[in-house]
Design an enzyme around this catalytic site. Structure first.
Site, PDB file in Angstrom:
ATOM      1  N   ASP A 155       0.807  -1.220   0.000  1.00 45.43           N
ATOM      2  CA  ASP A 155       0.000   0.000   0.000  1.00 45.43           C
ATOM      3  C   ASP A 155       0.842   1.274   0.000  1.00 45.43           C
ATOM      4  OD1 ASP A 155       1.088  -0.125   2.503  1.00 45.43           O
ATOM      5  OD2 ASP A 155      -0.803  -0.174   3.597  1.00 45.43           O
ATOM      6  N   CYS A 158       4.842  -0.225   2.713  1.00 48.81           N
ATOM      7  CA  CYS A 158       5.353  -1.568   3.013  1.00 48.81           C
ATOM      8  C   CYS A 158       6.707  -1.560   3.726  1.00 48.81           C
ATOM      9  CB  CYS A 158       5.414  -2.416   1.746  1.00 48.81           C
ATOM     10  SG  CYS A 158       6.458  -1.728   0.436  1.00 48.81           S
ATOM     11  N   HIS A 277       8.607  -4.314  -3.705  1.00 50.60           N
ATOM     12  CA  HIS A 277       7.833  -4.451  -2.462  1.00 50.60           C
ATOM     13  C   HIS A 277       8.748  -4.964  -1.357  1.00 50.60           C
ATOM     14  CE1 HIS A 277       4.458  -5.270   0.166  1.00 50.60           C
ATOM     15  NE2 HIS A 277       4.845  -6.528   0.293  1.00 50.60           N
TER      16      HIS A 277
END
Length: 293
Positions: A155, A158, A277
């Site tokens: 989002d 992270c 990520h």
């Protein structure tokens, strides 16, 4: 007539909002289904792909039918309203007029639908693609250290959430909000350590002082993604090394000058089909079980 049009737009907006919510809930459900199936179980993975496609198709058909029904009902209500107020008006052969606002909403909804379809396709493709291979490599690397990935939501927060999770293991309760605020403050008070590494993506020139200030403000006020510079700042703030484990490269340790036990993050290039990520780590479940028996 204006009241009918306003009501029409309100009802359609509510329906489109519900559709977007249901799509997000379905994606969360699909993610849970994927996490529940072992990565090496090819038979169940194949069935999962079919189930995902079926769920998405059923939802798409349901949403299309609901939208068509709403438009049909709205059209009928509009005709009834006009008939009451203008009894002599002949409505035959006059198609319903679509307002500019409605056209914009429909275009926005179509773009959102297309984006979500691309994401879903990338998710399914990655079951056997780059994401899957990356996950397998990371699982092996971590298992050798009696660790496994702890999933962190994708989002924009992270990296900070992964740091927050690691700090909880050390009984240090720093929230994402606090971590972002302290990161920005540290970078602003050590401009010379960070400014030379930031460049304008359009010109390639080093950030101006004003651009650097805006960069730091975005760290605090938005879900701006954090990277190497923010990790460097956090290692100094916490006076703790931070180790970043990757699938295809040796681990990177930021803040090696500190002697504390490092925080461990996992850096993934292909997570969720959406790009880079960060995840956290935790001890392997079977290792914990053995130690508690």
């Amino acid at each position: 007539m204006e009241a009918v049009l306003t009501e029409e737009l309100d009802e359609e907006e509510q329906l489109l909002r519900r559709h977007r919510k249901e799509k997000k809930e379905l994606q969360a459900k699909i993610q849970g289904m994927k996490n529940a199936v072992p990565k090496n179980d090819k038979k169940r993975r194949k069935q999962l792909t079919e189930d995902v496609a079926k769920l998405e198709k059923e939802m798409e058909q349901k949403h299309r039918e609901e939208l068509e029904q709403l438009k049909l009902t709205t059209k009928e209500n509009k005709i009834d309203s006009v008939a009451v107020n203008i009894s002599n008006l002949v409505l035959e052969n006059q198609p319903p007029r679509i307002s500019k606002a409605q056209k914009r909403r429909e275009k926005k909804a179509a773009l959102e639908k297309e984006r979500e379809e691309r994401i879903a396709e990338a998710e399914i493709e990655n079951l056997t693609g780059a994401r899957h291979m990356e996950s397998e490599k990371l699982a092996q690397i971590l298992a050798a250290r009696q660790l496994e990935i702890k999933q962190i939501p994708s989002d924009g927060h992270c990296m900070y959430k992964a740091i927050e999770d690691q700090l909880k293991e050390k009984d240090c309760a720093l929230t994402v909000v606090a971590l972002r605020s302290q990161t920005a403050e540290y970078m602003q008070s050590h401009v010379e350590d960070f400014l030379p590494f930031l460049t304008n993506p359009n010109t390639g020139d080093m950030y101006t002082p004003e651009e650097f200030q805006k960069y730091c403000e975005d760290i605090v006020n938005t879900a701006a993604w954090g990277g190497q510079l923010e990790l460097r700042a956090l290692s100094h703030i916490l006076q703790t090394p931070i180790e970043i484990i990757q699938a295809d490269s040796p681990p990177i340790i930021v803040g090696e000058e500190y002697s504390k036990k490092p925080l461990i993050l996992v850096y993934m290039r292909h997570a969720y089909g959406l790009g880079e990520h960060y995840n956290s780590v935790t001890r392997l479940v079977n290792i914990v079980t053995e130690n508690c028996s």
